[in-house]
Design a protein around this motif. Structure first.
Motif, PDB file in Angstrom:
ATOM      1  N   ALA A 291       0.854  -1.183   0.000  1.00 52.72           N
ATOM      2  CA  ALA A 291       0.000   0.000   0.000  1.00 52.72           C
ATOM      3  C   ALA A 291       0.889   1.232   0.000  1.00 52.72           C
ATOM      4  O   ALA A 291       1.806   1.340   0.815  1.00 52.72           O
ATOM      5  CB  ALA A 291      -0.902  -0.001   1.232  1.00 52.72           C
ATOM      6  N   HIS A 292       0.629   2.148  -0.912  1.00 50.09           N
ATOM      7  CA  HIS A 292       1.397   3.384  -1.009  1.00 50.09           C
ATOM      8  C   HIS A 292       0.465   4.544  -0.676  1.00 50.09           C
ATOM      9  O   HIS A 292      -0.493   4.809  -1.406  1.00 50.09           O
ATOM     10  CB  HIS A 292       1.966   3.566  -2.420  1.00 50.09           C
ATOM     11  CG  HIS A 292       2.821   4.782  -2.550  1.00 50.09           C
ATOM     12  ND1 HIS A 292       4.154   4.707  -2.859  1.00 50.09           N
ATOM     13  CD2 HIS A 292       2.555   6.101  -2.394  1.00 50.09           C
ATOM     14  CE1 HIS A 292       4.664   5.930  -2.885  1.00 50.09           C
ATOM     15  NE2 HIS A 292       3.699   6.791  -2.604  1.00 50.09           N
ATOM     16  N   VAL A 293       0.737   5.219   0.442  1.00 45.19           N
ATOM     17  CA  VAL A 293      -0.079   6.365   0.834  1.00 45.19           C
ATOM     18  C   VAL A 293       0.148   7.492  -0.168  1.00 45.19           C
ATOM     19  O   VAL A 293       1.284   7.920  -0.386  1.00 45.19           O
ATOM     20  CB  VAL A 293       0.263   6.827   2.275  1.00 45.19           C
ATOM     21  CG1 VAL A 293      -0.509   8.095   2.622  1.00 45.19           C
ATOM     22  CG2 VAL A 293      -0.036   5.716   3.279  1.00 45.19           C
ATOM     23  N   THR A 294      -0.930   7.947  -0.773  1.00 44.93           N
ATOM     24  CA  THR A 294      -0.831   9.030  -1.760  1.00 44.93           C
ATOM     25  C   THR A 294      -0.943  10.390  -1.091  1.00 44.93           C
ATOM     26  O   THR A 294      -0.268  11.336  -1.496  1.00 44.93           O
ATOM     27  CB  THR A 294      -1.932   8.894  -2.824  1.00 44.93           C
ATOM     28  OG1 THR A 294      -3.207   8.835  -2.163  1.00 44.93           O
ATOM     29  CG2 THR A 294      -1.716   7.652  -3.674  1.00 44.93           C
ATOM     30  N   ASN A 295      -1.810  10.495  -0.094  1.00 44.09           N
ATOM     31  CA  ASN A 295      -1.974  11.761   0.606  1.00 44.09           C
ATOM     32  C   ASN A 295      -2.762  11.571   1.897  1.00 44.09           C
ATOM     33  O   ASN A 295      -3.533  10.628   2.042  1.00 44.09           O
ATOM     34  CB  ASN A 295      -2.652  12.817  -0.281  1.00 44.09           C
ATOM     35  CG  ASN A 295      -3.823  12.267  -1.052  1.00 44.09           C
ATOM     36  OD1 ASN A 295      -4.432  11.289  -0.669  1.00 44.09           O
ATOM     37  ND2 ASN A 295      -4.145  12.891  -2.165  1.00 44.09           N
TER      38      ASN A 295
END
Length: 152
Positions: A60-64
C-alpha cells in the motif's frame, strides 16, 4: 470517501498544501483508479480529513493525508492512519510506504509512532520548493491491528 465529499476535500487540500491536488484528481481517483482507496474522517458529520492509498499487489502506497487546520492536534491523524493501515491489511497488504517532507517533523513523529521506519530519500521530490522527501515503510502485522482505531 464519496463524490459528495469532494467540495470539503478541496477545502482541506487548499488549507493544507502549497500545491494542492485539484478536485478533478480526487474525482479520477474515486471513479477510475481501481488501485485507489480513500477514507475520510468526520467530526459532527463534517469531513475534517482524509487519507488515500494505492494497493498494488501486497504493498500500500499512501498518496496523501490531510487534516483540516481546525481539527489538528485532536488525534484524528493518528486514528485515521491506524484505520487506513488496518484497511490496507484487510485488503491483502503486508507493507505500507509513504513519502514525507524532511521539514514535516510532526508527521515524521506520527509515522514513527505507528512503526514506520526511514528507508531513503527522494531528492527534490516536492515540486513547489524542491524539498527532499523521506521514504518510510512499515510492515502491517498483528501488532498494528491491536492498536487500531475502532470508532468513527
Amino acid at each position: 470517501m464519496e463524490l459528495t465529499d469532494l467540495a470539503r476535500i478541496e477545502e482541506v487540500e487548499q488549507l493544507s498544501f502549497t500545491t494542492p491536488w485539484p478536485t478533478k484528481a480526487f474525482y479520477n481517483e474515486l471513479v477510475f483508479n481501481n488501485f485507489a482507496h480513500y477514507t475520510v474522517v468526520t467530526v459532527d458529520d463534517r469531513v475534517m480529513g482524509y487519507c488515500g492509498f494505492w494497493l498494488i499487489l501486497d504493498e500500500a502506497h499512501v498518496t496523501n493525508i490531510a487534516i483540516h487546520p481546525e481539527a489538528r492536534g485532536m488525534g484524528l491523524g493518528e486514528r485515521l492512519m491506524r484505520h487506513v493501515m488496518n484497511l490496507a491489511r484487510s485488503l491483502g497488504a503486508t507493507r505500507m510506504t509513504l513519502e514525507v517532507r524532511v521539514s514535516n517533523l510532526v508527521a515524521q513523529r506520527l509515522y514513527e509512532k505507528l512503526g514506520f521506519v526511514r528507508s531513503g530519500i527522494r531528492k527534490e521530490y516536492y515540486t513547489d520548493n524542491r524539498e527532499d522527501a523521506i521514504i518510510m515503510w512499515v510492515t502491517l502485522d498483528e501488532q498494528a491491528e491491536t492498536t487500531a482505531y475502532s470508532g468513527n
